[in-house]
Design a protein around this motif. Structure first.
Motif, PDB file in Angstrom:
ATOM      1  N   VAL A 148       0.832  -1.151  -0.101  1.00  0.00           N
ATOM      2  CA  VAL A 148      -0.046   0.001  -0.054  1.00  0.00           C
ATOM      3  C   VAL A 148       0.953   1.265   0.011  1.00  0.00           C
ATOM      4  O   VAL A 148       1.847   1.397   0.968  1.00  0.00           O
ATOM      5  N   THR A 199       0.877   5.219   0.582  1.00  0.00           N
ATOM      6  CA  THR A 199       0.046   6.155   0.981  1.00  0.00           C
ATOM      7  C   THR A 199       0.428   7.072   1.813  1.00  0.00           C
ATOM      8  O   THR A 199       1.600   6.637   2.332  1.00  0.00           O
ATOM      9  N   GLY A 241      -7.568  -5.894   0.502  1.00  0.00           N
ATOM     10  CA  GLY A 241      -7.181  -5.051  -0.636  1.00  0.00           C
ATOM     11  C   GLY A 241      -8.085  -4.164  -1.057  1.00  0.00           C
ATOM     12  O   GLY A 241      -7.783  -3.049  -1.031  1.00  0.00           O
ATOM     13  N   SER A 242      -9.507  -4.515  -1.171  1.00  0.00           N
ATOM     14  CA  SER A 242     -10.474  -3.648  -1.294  1.00  0.00           C
ATOM     15  C   SER A 242     -10.802  -2.720  -0.470  1.00  0.00           C
ATOM     16  O   SER A 242     -11.070  -1.303  -0.754  1.00  0.00           O
ATOM     17  N   VAL A 256      -2.734   3.471  -3.104  1.00  0.00           N
ATOM     18  CA  VAL A 256      -2.640   2.477  -4.049  1.00  0.00           C
ATOM     19  C   VAL A 256      -2.161   1.091  -3.382  1.00  0.00           C
ATOM     20  O   VAL A 256      -1.401   1.141  -2.982  1.00  0.00           O
ATOM     21  N   VAL A 257      -3.084   0.139  -3.957  1.00  0.00           N
ATOM     22  CA  VAL A 257      -2.978  -1.235  -3.366  1.00  0.00           C
ATOM     23  C   VAL A 257      -2.519  -1.997  -4.538  1.00  0.00           C
ATOM     24  O   VAL A 257      -3.315  -2.052  -5.440  1.00  0.00           O
ATOM     25  N   THR A 258      -1.351  -3.074  -4.090  1.00  0.00           N
ATOM     26  CA  THR A 258      -0.865  -4.072  -5.064  1.00  0.00           C
ATOM     27  C   THR A 258      -0.615  -5.349  -4.423  1.00  0.00           C
ATOM     28  O   THR A 258      -0.354  -5.270  -3.370  1.00  0.00           O
ATOM     29  N   GLN A 308      -8.070   0.343  -0.450  1.00  0.00           N
ATOM     30  CA  GLN A 308      -8.159   1.293  -1.555  1.00  0.00           C
ATOM     31  C   GLN A 308      -8.532   2.596  -1.233  1.00  0.00           C
ATOM     32  O   GLN A 308      -8.121   3.557  -1.874  1.00  0.00           O
ATOM     33  N   GLU A 309      -9.313   2.701  -0.180  1.00  0.00           N
ATOM     34  CA  GLU A 309      -9.743   4.202   0.240  1.00  0.00           C
ATOM     35  C   GLU A 309      -8.516   4.961   0.658  1.00  0.00           C
ATOM     36  O   GLU A 309      -8.501   6.092   0.719  1.00  0.00           O
TER      37      GLU A 309
END
Length: 175
Positions: free
Chosen positions: A35, A37, A83-84, A91-93, A87-88
């Motif tokens: 992540v 952020t 992961g969902s 960027v999540v990978t 996302q707020e």
């Protein structure tokens, strides 16, 4: 070959380490989410105490790897939902296939790692919750001090068998 026929495979399936005061095993196929952020993800997600490796519930962890880089460890079953939800914040990978996890336990785990790591892992310097990105036996790893006598090593899957053999060798004359 279709994507449906591809199943995740552990690079160290069945590997175990037994030595004087230390044991090791692989925690295969742990979910790993990178992540990016600027938020303090530990506090937002976990309401944590500020340690580098904050824990929400077994086995979820939030590791701070850099000023805006985080790694969330979770179960394979919760990986997609987690992961969902992240996302707020940024960027999540999903990087789950990139690394495997080796768990070392026992009162001599830190002594074993001292044989190939420049980081001082003494309890007073590396308390529970510490997280380091470093080299161990010339291999890039993330070291997580999970409990007093439990350390997690996150290592690239392609280097996992090398590191496992190194740990076995370094463990043979641990005294």
């Amino acid at each position: 070959m279709t994507a449906e026929t591809l199943a995740p495979q552990s690079p160290l399936a069945g590997w175990q380490l037994t030595g004087d005061g230390v044991t090791g095993r692989e925690r295969p196929l742990l979910g790993q989410l990178s992540v990016r952020t600027s938020h303090d993800l530990r506090r937002l997600v976990l309401g944590s105490d500020g340690s580098h490796a904050a824990r929400r519930r077994q086995p979820e962890r939030v590791l701070r790897l850099g000023p805006d880089e985080w790694l969330v460890l979770t179960t394979p079953a919760e990986r997609t939902a987690r992961g969902s939800s992240l996302q707020e914040f940024g960027v999540v990978t999903d990087v789950s296939a990139q690394r495997t996890t080796i768990e070392l336990t026992g009162p001599r785990a830190r002594d074993l790692l001292a044989r190939g790591c420049a980081i001082d892992l003494e309890v007073s310097v590396a308390p529970v919750g510490s997280c380091y990105s470093t080299l161990l036996a010339q291999t890039g790893v993330i070291i997580v001090v999970d409990q007093q006598d439990e350390i997690l090593l996150l290592v690239r899957s392609s280097f996992a068998s090398y590191l496992a053999r190194w740990l076995e060798d370094a463990c043979t004359d641990l005294s």
